[in-house]
Enzyme design. Structure first.
Site, PDB file in Angstrom:
ATOM      1  N   SER A  83      -2.166 -31.629  -3.715  1.00  0.00           N
ATOM      2  CA  SER A  83      -1.259 -32.500  -2.964  1.00  0.00           C
ATOM      3  C   SER A  83      -1.483 -32.264  -1.477  1.00  0.00           C
ATOM      4  CB  SER A  83       0.200 -32.198  -3.305  1.00  0.00           C
ATOM      5  OG  SER A  83       1.090 -32.870  -2.429  1.00  0.00           O
ATOM      6  N   TYR A 142       6.662 -25.855  -3.991  1.00  0.00           N
ATOM      7  CA  TYR A 142       5.660 -26.878  -4.256  1.00  0.00           C
ATOM      8  C   TYR A 142       4.503 -26.785  -3.273  1.00  0.00           C
ATOM      9  CZ  TYR A 142       3.681 -31.481  -5.283  1.00  0.00           C
ATOM     10  OH  TYR A 142       2.839 -32.505  -5.634  1.00  0.00           O
TER      11      TYR A 142
END
Length: 259
Positions: A141, A154
């Site tokens: 990501s 995350y």
């Protein structure tokens, strides 16, 4: 079962995983689809009219290393060595380190996004290297490029995906196996629809899947999709810490599990 190329995809029950499954199916590939709720994928595949002769579903939670590695071994035995293994399963939850309960959220995030990714690849590394072909694809990501307040678990997990895949690439390259790292920007999926902040260059899951398919086919080592988010990420990475901190001051944070 025909001898079309085979893609092994985790996290196939929703979002990016489903979009990738559809894209690979349209290209004529066989599919080995993995998710915790296998029956949901089977129902979805029927509803989509996917060719049952080209789709095999495996039920496994990537947090359970024995279960996901067993699914990989079962795939090898039943279907052969995949041509692409896409470790897509992941979770994204906001955290507050001051709250002791969120330590378990951090643990679950790392177990899913990092250990689960490595466990997904593990059964296939040696067979692919012996065959001297294949693609191991890690879905990272742009959040892994710079830490965002309230999103530490995350961001850290996806930074680890990028570094891990880079290390694995060096290990596999001499054996003819490509390791591809794809860092999505904001993709319109159930994972992002609850976000409380702006999502520039938001892309549909189908558009992402098409670009990701071409990236994997090319064996590209690293790519941000869409490319505009790659530019944004590089600019943020280049900012001195005081400017970066000022820019993100007051930014809405990712929802925590308790919210």
């Amino acid at each position: 079962m025909n001898q079309a190329p085979l893609a092994f995809i985790t996290g196939a029950s929703s979002g990016i995983g489903q979009a990738l499954a559809l894209r690979y199916h349209r290209a004529g590939w066989r599919l080995a689809l993995v998710a915790r709720r296998g029956h949901e994928i089977e129902q979805w595949a029927r509803e989509q009219g996917l060719d049952a002769e080209r789709v095999v579903v495996f039920s496994a939670d990537v947090r359970d290393t024995e279960a996901i590695t067993a699914a990989g071994r079962d795939c090898l035995q039943r279907l052969g060595v995949p041509d692409a293994v896409i470790a897509n399963a992941g979770i994204s939850v906001g955290v507050d380190t001051a709250d002791a309960a969120d330590l378990e959220v951090i643990r679950a995030t790392y177990e899913t996004n990092n250990i689960g990714l490595a466990a997904t690849f593990q059964p296939f590394v040696a067979p692919m290297c012996q065959r001297r072909s294949g693609r191991l694809v890690g879905i990272a990501s742009v959040a892994g490029i710079r830490g965002l307040p309230g999103h530490g678990a995350y961001c850290a997990s996806k930074a680890a995906v990028i570094s891990y895949c880079e290390s694995l690439r060096g290990e596999c390259r001499p054996h003819g196996v490509a390791v591809v790292t794809i860092s999505p920007g904001y993709i319109d999926t159930p994972l992002t629809r609850g976000n409380r902040y702006g999502m520039p260059f938001l892309m549909s899951a189908d558009d992402f899947a098409d670009r990701a398919f071409r990236t994997v086919e090319a064996g590209t080592s690293y790519r941000v999709i869409p490319w505009q988010m790659g530019v944004v990420a590089k600019l943020l990475r280049a900012l001195p810490n005081p400017l970066f901190d000022r820019l993100l001051a007051g930014r809405a944070r990712k929802r925590r599990r308790s919210e």
